[in-house]
Design a protein around this motif. Structure first.
Motif, PDB file in Angstrom:
ATOM      1  N   GLU A  49      30.907  51.396  27.131  1.00 43.26           N
ATOM      2  CA  GLU A  49      31.771  51.895  26.063  1.00 43.26           C
ATOM      3  C   GLU A  49      31.716  53.413  25.941  1.00 43.26           C
ATOM      4  OE1 GLU A  49      28.730  51.238  22.287  1.00 43.26           O
ATOM      5  OE2 GLU A  49      30.458  49.911  22.567  1.00 43.26           O
ATOM      6  N   LEU A  50      30.722  54.009  26.593  1.00 39.65           N
ATOM      7  CA  LEU A  50      30.634  55.472  26.576  1.00 39.65           C
ATOM      8  C   LEU A  50      30.971  56.016  27.953  1.00 39.65           C
ATOM      9  CD1 LEU A  50      29.804  58.185  25.229  1.00 39.65           C
ATOM     10  CD2 LEU A  50      27.497  57.749  26.085  1.00 39.65           C
ATOM     11  N   LEU A  51      32.012  56.839  28.015  1.00 37.19           N
ATOM     12  CA  LEU A  51      32.382  57.488  29.273  1.00 37.19           C
ATOM     13  C   LEU A  51      31.985  58.948  29.201  1.00 37.19           C
ATOM     14  CD1 LEU A  51      33.940  57.531  32.013  1.00 37.19           C
ATOM     15  CD2 LEU A  51      35.963  58.170  30.693  1.00 37.19           C
ATOM     16  N   ARG A  52      31.142  59.359  30.143  1.00 38.02           N
ATOM     17  CA  ARG A  52      30.721  60.753  30.158  1.00 38.02           C
ATOM     18  C   ARG A  52      31.666  61.548  31.037  1.00 38.02           C
ATOM     19  NH1 ARG A  52      24.864  62.560  29.795  1.00 38.02           N
ATOM     20  NH2 ARG A  52      26.252  64.301  29.416  1.00 38.02           N
ATOM     21  N   ILE A  53      32.509  62.346  30.416  1.00 39.20           N
ATOM     22  CA  ILE A  53      33.443  63.211  31.137  1.00 39.20           C
ATOM     23  C   ILE A  53      33.756  64.396  30.240  1.00 39.20           C
ATOM     24  CG2 ILE A  53      35.487  61.965  30.281  1.00 39.20           C
ATOM     25  CD1 ILE A  53      36.848  62.563  32.957  1.00 39.20           C
ATOM     26  N   THR A  54      33.843  65.585  30.833  1.00 39.67           N
ATOM     27  CA  THR A  54      34.165  66.751  30.010  1.00 39.67           C
ATOM     28  C   THR A  54      35.661  66.771  29.725  1.00 39.67           C
ATOM     29  OG1 THR A  54      34.635  68.227  31.864  1.00 39.67           O
ATOM     30  CG2 THR A  54      32.335  68.044  31.157  1.00 39.67           C
ATOM     31  N   GLN A  55      35.992  67.440  28.643  1.00 38.35           N
ATOM     32  CA  GLN A  55      37.412  67.529  28.278  1.00 38.35           C
ATOM     33  C   GLN A  55      38.182  68.331  29.324  1.00 38.35           C
ATOM     34  OE1 GLN A  55      37.718  68.858  24.215  1.00 38.35           O
ATOM     35  NE2 GLN A  55      36.429  67.178  23.465  1.00 38.35           N
ATOM     36  N   GLN A  56      37.502  69.242  29.992  1.00 38.54           N
ATOM     37  CA  GLN A  56      38.159  70.006  31.045  1.00 38.54           C
ATOM     38  C   GLN A  56      38.562  69.104  32.215  1.00 38.54           C
ATOM     39  OE1 GLN A  56      38.977  73.785  31.629  1.00 38.54           O
ATOM     40  NE2 GLN A  56      40.266  72.166  32.498  1.00 38.54           N
ATOM     41  N   GLU A  57      37.640  68.236  32.643  1.00 37.35           N
ATOM     42  CA  GLU A  57      37.969  67.332  33.756  1.00 37.35           C
ATOM     43  C   GLU A  57      39.035  66.325  33.339  1.00 37.35           C
ATOM     44  OE1 GLU A  57      37.449  67.537  36.770  1.00 37.35           O
ATOM     45  OE2 GLU A  57      35.961  69.132  36.772  1.00 37.35           O
ATOM     46  N   LEU A  58      38.944  65.881  32.097  1.00 31.76           N
ATOM     47  CA  LEU A  58      39.980  64.992  31.583  1.00 31.76           C
ATOM     48  C   LEU A  58      41.344  65.685  31.633  1.00 31.76           C
ATOM     49  CD1 LEU A  58      39.878  62.140  30.528  1.00 31.76           C
ATOM     50  CD2 LEU A  58      39.493  63.038  28.227  1.00 31.76           C
ATOM     51  N   ALA A  59      41.357  66.973  31.314  1.00 34.74           N
ATOM     52  CA  ALA A  59      42.600  67.744  31.337  1.00 34.74           C
ATOM     53  C   ALA A  59      43.170  67.824  32.754  1.00 34.74           C
ATOM     54  CB  ALA A  59      42.349  69.143  30.788  1.00 34.74           C
ATOM     55  N   TYR A  60      42.298  68.085  33.743  1.00 29.95           N
ATOM     56  CA  TYR A  60      42.755  68.114  35.134  1.00 29.95           C
ATOM     57  C   TYR A  60      43.319  66.766  35.532  1.00 29.95           C
ATOM     58  CZ  TYR A  60      40.333  72.561  35.859  1.00 29.95           C
ATOM     59  OH  TYR A  60      39.924  73.862  35.802  1.00 29.95           O
ATOM     60  N   LEU A  61      42.645  65.713  35.120  1.00 31.72           N
ATOM     61  CA  LEU A  61      43.040  64.356  35.499  1.00 31.72           C
ATOM     62  C   LEU A  61      44.383  63.966  34.891  1.00 31.72           C
ATOM     63  CD1 LEU A  61      42.496  61.549  36.634  1.00 31.72           C
ATOM     64  CD2 LEU A  61      40.953  61.141  34.740  1.00 31.72           C
ATOM     65  N   ILE A  62      44.580  64.332  33.635  1.00 33.14           N
ATOM     66  CA  ILE A  62      45.800  63.938  32.939  1.00 33.14           C
ATOM     67  C   ILE A  62      46.936  64.889  33.265  1.00 33.14           C
ATOM     68  CG2 ILE A  62      46.819  63.575  30.660  1.00 33.14           C
ATOM     69  CD1 ILE A  62      43.931  62.931  29.704  1.00 33.14           C
ATOM     70  N   GLY A  63      46.602  66.133  33.511  1.00 26.30           N
ATOM     71  CA  GLY A  63      47.634  67.116  33.786  1.00 26.30           C
ATOM     72  C   GLY A  63      48.079  67.846  32.534  1.00 26.30           C
ATOM     73  N   LEU A  64      47.132  68.107  31.638  1.00 29.81           N
ATOM     74  CA  LEU A  64      47.413  68.883  30.430  1.00 29.81           C
ATOM     75  C   LEU A  64      46.362  69.975  30.316  1.00 29.81           C
ATOM     76  CD1 LEU A  64      48.059  66.012  27.853  1.00 29.81           C
ATOM     77  CD2 LEU A  64      49.755  67.641  28.663  1.00 29.81           C
ATOM     78  N   SER A  65      46.601  70.909  29.422  1.00 29.06           N
ATOM     79  CA  SER A  65      45.595  71.940  29.196  1.00 29.06           C
ATOM     80  C   SER A  65      44.415  71.346  28.434  1.00 29.06           C
ATOM     81  CB  SER A  65      46.189  73.092  28.392  1.00 29.06           C
ATOM     82  OG  SER A  65      46.520  72.661  27.083  1.00 29.06           O
ATOM     83  N   ARG A  66      43.270  71.960  28.586  1.00 28.03           N
ATOM     84  CA  ARG A  66      42.081  71.489  27.889  1.00 28.03           C
ATOM     85  C   ARG A  66      42.305  71.526  26.374  1.00 28.03           C
ATOM     86  NH1 ARG A  66      37.731  73.750  25.384  1.00 28.03           N
ATOM     87  NH2 ARG A  66      38.384  75.875  25.815  1.00 28.03           N
ATOM     88  N   GLN A  67      42.974  72.559  25.900  1.00 26.89           N
ATOM     89  CA  GLN A  67      43.200  72.683  24.465  1.00 26.89           C
ATOM     90  C   GLN A  67      44.051  71.533  23.928  1.00 26.89           C
ATOM     91  OE1 GLN A  67      43.361  74.951  26.708  1.00 26.89           O
ATOM     92  NE2 GLN A  67      42.746  76.990  26.020  1.00 26.89           N
ATOM     93  N   ARG A  68      45.070  71.192  24.684  1.00 24.35           N
ATOM     94  CA  ARG A  68      45.956  70.119  24.226  1.00 24.35           C
ATOM     95  C   ARG A  68      45.244  68.768  24.284  1.00 24.35           C
ATOM     96  NH1 ARG A  68      47.936  67.160  21.865  1.00 24.35           N
ATOM     97  NH2 ARG A  68      50.102  66.668  21.348  1.00 24.35           N
ATOM     98  N   VAL A  69      44.421  68.579  25.319  1.00 25.61           N
ATOM     99  CA  VAL A  69      43.636  67.350  25.411  1.00 25.61           C
ATOM    100  C   VAL A  69      42.683  67.243  24.225  1.00 25.61           C
ATOM    101  CG1 VAL A  69      41.791  66.196  26.716  1.00 25.61           C
ATOM    102  CG2 VAL A  69      43.806  67.086  27.904  1.00 25.61           C
ATOM    103  N   ASN A  70      42.054  68.356  23.890  1.00 27.33           N
ATOM    104  CA  ASN A  70      41.148  68.359  22.740  1.00 27.33           C
ATOM    105  C   ASN A  70      41.875  67.940  21.467  1.00 27.33           C
ATOM    106  OD1 ASN A  70      40.091  70.219  20.275  1.00 27.33           O
ATOM    107  ND2 ASN A  70      38.395  69.468  21.521  1.00 27.33           N
ATOM    108  N   GLU A  71      43.074  68.464  21.307  1.00 28.59           N
ATOM    109  CA  GLU A  71      43.868  68.108  20.124  1.00 28.59           C
ATOM    110  C   GLU A  71      44.204  66.613  20.114  1.00 28.59           C
ATOM    111  OE1 GLU A  71      47.323  70.572  19.754  1.00 28.59           O
ATOM    112  OE2 GLU A  71      48.211  69.289  18.218  1.00 28.59           O
ATOM    113  N   ALA A  72      44.589  66.111  21.302  1.00 30.64           N
ATOM    114  CA  ALA A  72      44.928  64.686  21.398  1.00 30.64           C
ATOM    115  C   ALA A  72      43.709  63.805  21.106  1.00 30.64           C
ATOM    116  CB  ALA A  72      45.486  64.374  22.786  1.00 30.64           C
ATOM    117  N   LEU A  73      42.553  64.240  21.593  1.00 27.49           N
ATOM    118  CA  LEU A  73      41.344  63.450  21.362  1.00 27.49           C
ATOM    119  C   LEU A  73      41.021  63.393  19.867  1.00 27.49           C
ATOM    120  CD1 LEU A  73      39.058  64.656  24.303  1.00 27.49           C
ATOM    121  CD2 LEU A  73      40.305  62.505  24.115  1.00 27.49           C
TER     122      LEU A  73
END
Length: 248
Positions: A194-218
DNA sequence: GCATTAACACGTA
DNA sequence: TACGTGTTAATGC
């Protein structure tokens, strides 16, 4: 129309270490985390367990590199890998994250053709490998293994379609939600928990959004009770909400 | 209007 | 210390 695939990340210095060196036999505990072993007969299982090796991958290490011949069918025991390729302009595109429990590379192993993607460790990881010859032996001898591989391919196809659908959504919050749902897929990645260890930066690369926007979505998804944001990772509270895109 | 890049302060491993 | 997170300001489509 936003396509997440158009987002490229800086490649950074590719310290191109491969983990071929320093592999060892899989431990008893590691074998327990390999889902397809349970589909084998005792005889098949003995052979597979003897053939399986594991290796440690440090952040940035390449598990497999484009153009290399397939040596193993790979599985993530611990940690997190990413599948990506490098562009001519020095950037790279991330296509998929690979959490624990995920097995990959069967397409390349089946055809015995060179890898078409780079697989790179995002954090310290333990990677298991089944030599391609043993992979083929299991395909030739084990009904259970064939069912597992077929189920795996089927699930990945579903994930592929879902990914295309997610790419066409123009609501960034929904894109983040769908991508998270894919990473928490219990069939493809039974070890993710249930816990996924991933940085918001890598999540941003994966999704194709900026880190800031991913942070907002999270933050939005957290406010809706779908996830909990933690330092260096995410906890899923409501997988169904993520799958539906956690629409407002 | 909305997302992106750049830059910063702050907290954590 | 190095890294990840959360936030703001300026810029672009």
């Amino acid at each position: 129309m936003p396509m997440s695939g158009s987002m490229a990340s800086p490649t950074g210095s590719v310290d191109g270490k491969t983990i071929r060196d320093r592999v060892r036999p899989a431990s008893r505990a590691e074998l327990e985390d390999i889902p397809w072993l349970r589909t084998l007969t005792p005889a098949e299982r003995r052979r597979a367990e003897a053939a399986l090796v594991v290796g440690e991958a440090e952040p940035g290490d390449l598990v497999c590199r484009i153009g290399r011949s397939p040596t193993y069918w790979f599985g993530v025991v611990q940690g997190l890998l990413k599948m990506s390729n490098d562009n001519s302009d020095g950037t790279s595109m991330t296509y998929s994250g690979l959490p624990p429990g995920g097995w990959f590379g069967e397409g390349t192993a089946l055809k015995r053709e060179p890898y078409r993607y780079n697989i790179q460790a995002l954090r310290r990881s333990v990677v298991a490998g089944l030599p391609v010859d043993d992979f083929h032996w299991l395909l030739d001898h084990s009904i259970g293994f064939n069912r597992f591989v077929m189920n795996q391919l089927n699930e990945r196809l579903a994930q592929f379609i879902a990914a295309r659908e997610a790419d066409r959504l123009n609501d960034p919050d929904a894109r983040v939600a769908r991508n998270l749902a894919a990473l928490f897929n219990p069939v493809l990645f039974p070890g993710v928990g249930e816990l996924l260890r991933i940085t918001q930066q890598e999540l941003a690369y994966l999704i194709g959004l900026s880190r800031q926007r991913v942070n907002e979505a999270l933050q939005t998804l957290q406010a809706r009770g779908a996830i909990r944001v933690e330092y260096g990772g995410l906890r899923v509270l409501d997988l169904q909400a993520l799958r539906s895109g956690a629409a407002a």
